[in-house]
Design a protein around this motif. Structure first.
Motif, PDB file in Angstrom:
ATOM      1  N   TYR A 137     -38.482 -40.419 -17.757  1.00  0.00           N
ATOM      2  CA  TYR A 137     -38.385 -40.559 -16.237  1.00  0.00           C
ATOM      3  C   TYR A 137     -38.339 -41.966 -15.621  1.00  0.00           C
ATOM      4  O   TYR A 137     -37.781 -42.237 -14.934  1.00  0.00           O
ATOM      5  N   ILE A 138     -39.102 -42.616 -16.510  1.00  0.00           N
ATOM      6  CA  ILE A 138     -39.307 -44.257 -15.747  1.00  0.00           C
ATOM      7  C   ILE A 138     -37.917 -44.988 -16.129  1.00  0.00           C
ATOM      8  O   ILE A 138     -37.455 -45.667 -15.246  1.00  0.00           O
ATOM      9  N   GLN A 139     -37.415 -44.506 -17.264  1.00  0.00           N
ATOM     10  CA  GLN A 139     -36.158 -45.226 -17.827  1.00  0.00           C
ATOM     11  C   GLN A 139     -34.972 -44.741 -16.813  1.00  0.00           C
ATOM     12  O   GLN A 139     -34.219 -45.725 -16.422  1.00  0.00           O
ATOM     13  N   LEU A 145     -35.924 -53.461 -20.792  1.00  0.00           N
ATOM     14  CA  LEU A 145     -36.755 -53.257 -19.545  1.00  0.00           C
ATOM     15  C   LEU A 145     -38.103 -52.541 -19.846  1.00  0.00           C
ATOM     16  O   LEU A 145     -39.043 -52.739 -19.329  1.00  0.00           O
ATOM     17  N   TRP A 146     -37.696 -51.298 -20.369  1.00  0.00           N
ATOM     18  CA  TRP A 146     -38.938 -50.216 -20.581  1.00  0.00           C
ATOM     19  C   TRP A 146     -39.886 -51.019 -21.741  1.00  0.00           C
ATOM     20  O   TRP A 146     -41.123 -50.950 -21.659  1.00  0.00           O
ATOM     21  N   THR A 183     -29.067 -49.415 -10.127  1.00  0.00           N
ATOM     22  CA  THR A 183     -27.715 -49.102  -9.543  1.00  0.00           C
ATOM     23  C   THR A 183     -27.703 -49.310  -7.978  1.00  0.00           C
ATOM     24  O   THR A 183     -26.656 -49.694  -7.323  1.00  0.00           O
ATOM     25  N   GLN A 184     -28.676 -48.777  -7.241  1.00  0.00           N
ATOM     26  CA  GLN A 184     -28.851 -48.642  -5.927  1.00  0.00           C
ATOM     27  C   GLN A 184     -28.805 -50.265  -5.271  1.00  0.00           C
ATOM     28  O   GLN A 184     -28.019 -50.383  -4.210  1.00  0.00           O
ATOM     29  N   ARG A 185     -29.523 -51.108  -5.998  1.00  0.00           N
ATOM     30  CA  ARG A 185     -29.478 -52.462  -5.777  1.00  0.00           C
ATOM     31  C   ARG A 185     -28.454 -53.251  -5.952  1.00  0.00           C
ATOM     32  O   ARG A 185     -28.209 -53.944  -5.114  1.00  0.00           O
ATOM     33  N   ASP A 234     -26.589 -50.393 -19.192  1.00  0.00           N
ATOM     34  CA  ASP A 234     -26.405 -49.540 -20.411  1.00  0.00           C
ATOM     35  C   ASP A 234     -27.895 -49.279 -21.254  1.00  0.00           C
ATOM     36  O   ASP A 234     -28.848 -50.061 -20.682  1.00  0.00           O
ATOM     37  N   GLY A 235     -27.552 -48.618 -22.431  1.00  0.00           N
ATOM     38  CA  GLY A 235     -28.635 -48.307 -22.967  1.00  0.00           C
ATOM     39  C   GLY A 235     -29.718 -49.488 -23.492  1.00  0.00           C
ATOM     40  O   GLY A 235     -30.806 -49.468 -23.216  1.00  0.00           O
TER      41      GLY A 235
END
Length: 537
Positions: free
Chosen positions: A48-50, A73-74, A58-60, A66-67
């Motif tokens: 869920y966090i990923q 980041l995770w 994407t919104q920003r 990509d994966g």
């Protein structure tokens, strides 16, 4: 009747009291409980966090990640907990000296509450960076509590219960892991809409501590030796023991106070708290530093936390349906909790050394069986998947039986009051660096070694079992003076004279009818208790 004309029952050491038990629970619920809880609750909302990271990016910026970028980041979010823990371990020493053990734990909740607020606001703000900052702050909270709480317990417990009280830190860590796994179930807070509340649920134990812990006393040793407040020490000790402050226990603290004053006079420095660097420069602490550094490093490098992550793959290979794995995984947390409770009951009978050596010895055995099972499993032997699953539980049980709790006790038992905060800073730094390294390197170890991925952990467990078996003296039921004398021999120091070790001058036990406050120093205390002591010596 004894030689002083008192009933024998009055001279028996006092056991658990209501105040001591509630002090332990109030400190631990916002202390090491948080470490275990925050390790386990991050696993359930991983996907869920990923997804949240990718969606907000994407919104920003108008493009998706990509994966590998999402994984990076995770990984930073997960690793922030370890980095925060290292920072907290470095803060624990100065905080515990400046504010005391109890108030350090209370102030420590500020990091937790700010982190919870950041997590709850992250979705509305569209910022995954707030989650990273929150995990960093939660790590700081865990780093402080993992060091200050065992120190608080070790200084507040009577000698014959010191191990059991300090070991309760491990019990609450295991309880936190178990409850975090339960709360993370999809039927509770582990679903997609509720994951921010899952990560912020650590605020509840912190609030409980804020309301409960202020009602209980500060560490008596801190009050007497660090602050010089003898009256407050007597009151705190009396509350913790359920009556008047035991004269024998008070006398042992006075011994330590006098020893530190004497050492300060010889060195020409004030009897203030030491720094980690000063510990390394002291030749009388070489063996103690080596012991604590090895124990703290081995606790994380043994791979117990990694096996929690590897468990889901093993259970999947064993044929457990994916939707049922989360329930089976709870059994790993329950295993460590059960082992910790059992070890808590045994530690004052078996001793620290045997539990530590036995725990690492059993972990070495399970590592060998685990490796063989993984090799055969990769060769197509289906039944080996169930053997691997059994090894997961056996490894975790062995860890909870000894290393999980004994490691945190050692600095409180083998260092004096001025060195103890710095010793916990050193121990905590080793633990968090080890956790960070294992968390970062374990995926690469699995990829490169495959079925042999637990051989590095086998080496750590074997070396640890042999090292502690050969070098660690048993500390069960001993005073700091007795423990220090054993380490003096290990450090190659000459045996001190009576004048240099005033605690050795007292031959007779302290009488329970001694009225605290009559003697202004340990020398006066011994003369008041036995005026012929000097002639006999």
């Amino acid at each position: 009747m004894n030689s002083s004309g008192e009933p024998d029952e009055k001279r028996k050491p006092r056991g658990w009291t209501g105040t001591l038990a509630l002090t332990v629970c109030s400190a631990a619920i916002g202390g090491t409980f948080q470490y275990g809880y925050n390790i386990s609750i991050i696993n359930a909302p991983t996907t869920y966090i990923q997804s949240f990271i990718n969606d907000t990016y994407t919104q920003r910026w108008g493009v998706s990640l990509d994966g590998p970028q999402v994984t990076l980041l995770w990984t930073l979010i997960v690793s922030a907990f370890s980095l925060g823990g290292l920072l907290g371990a470095l803060l624990a020493g100065p905080l515990s000296v400046r504010f005391g053990r109890k108030y350090s734990l209370l102030l420590n909740n500020s990091f937790l509450l700010v982190g919870a607020a950041l997590v709850l606001a992250s979705r509305a703000a569209g910022s995954f960076e707030m989650i990273l900052a929150a995990r960093l702050l939660v790590g700081v909270n865990s780093g402080v509590s993992m060091n200050v709480q065992p120190m608080y317990f070790g200084e507040s417990a009577p000698k014959h219960l010191r191990g059991a009280v300090a070991f309760s830190s491990a019990v609450f860590t295991a309880l936190g892991i178990f409850l975090g796994q339960v709360v993370g179930l999809t039927g509770l807070l582990g679903s997609e809409p509720l994951w921010p509340y899952l990560l912020a649920s650590n605020a509840l134990p912190g609030l409980i501590q804020l309301f409960a812990l202020p009602w209980f006393p500060e560490s008596p040793r801190y009050l007497l030796i660090d602050r010089g407040d003898r009256e407050a020490c007597v009151l705190a000790l009396g509350r913790l023991r359920g009556g008047e402050a035991p004269a024998l226990e008070m006398e042992e603290m006075l011994q330590e106070q006098e020893l530190q004053k004497s050492a300060a006079l010889k060195s020409g420095n004030a009897a203030s708290a030491k720094t980690p660097w000063s510990l390394f420069k002291d030749p009388a602490l070489r063996s103690q530093i080596r012991t604590v550094t090895a124990a703290s490093s081995a606790m994380m490098l043994c791979g117990n936390d990694s096996i929690y992550f590897y468990a889901s793959y093993i259970f999947l290979a064993a044929g457990i349906p994916p939707e049922k794995i989360q329930y089976i995984t709870i059994g790993t947390g329950a295993s460590e909790l059960t082992a910790s409770i059992l070890s808590n009951l045994l530690i004052e009978r078996v001793g620290r050394k045997y539990l530590l050596v036995g725990g690492y010895g059993l972990m070495s055995f399970w590592s060998v069986v685990f490796t063989v099972a993984l090799i055969l499993q990769s060769s197509g032997v289906a039944a080996m998947a169930y053997v691997s699953m059994g090894c997961v539980f056996g490894y975790i049980l062995s860890f909870g039986l000894g290393p999980a709790g004994v490691t945190g006790i050692l600095p409180a038992e083998i260092f004096d009051q001025t060195a103890r905060p710095a010793a916990y800073m050193l121990a905590g730094s080793c633990m968090w660096i080890g956790l960070f390294l294992v968390g970062m390197l374990f995926p690469f170890i699995v990829n490169s070694l495959g079925s042999y991925c637990f051989l590095p952990f086998l080496a750590v467990c074997l070396v640890s079992a042999v090292f502690f078996g050969l070098t660690l003296p048993e500390t069960k039921g001993k005073t700091l003076a007795e423990i220090t004398a054993e380490f003096d021999v290990m450090n190659g120091l000459r045996r001190p004279t009576m004048e240099e070790r005033p605690e050795m001058q007292l031959k007779e036990p302290v009488r329970e009818h001694y009225q605290l406050g009559k003697a202004s120093s340990f020398t006066q205390l011994t003369q008041e208790l036995d005026p012929h002591q000097k002639d006999r010596d």
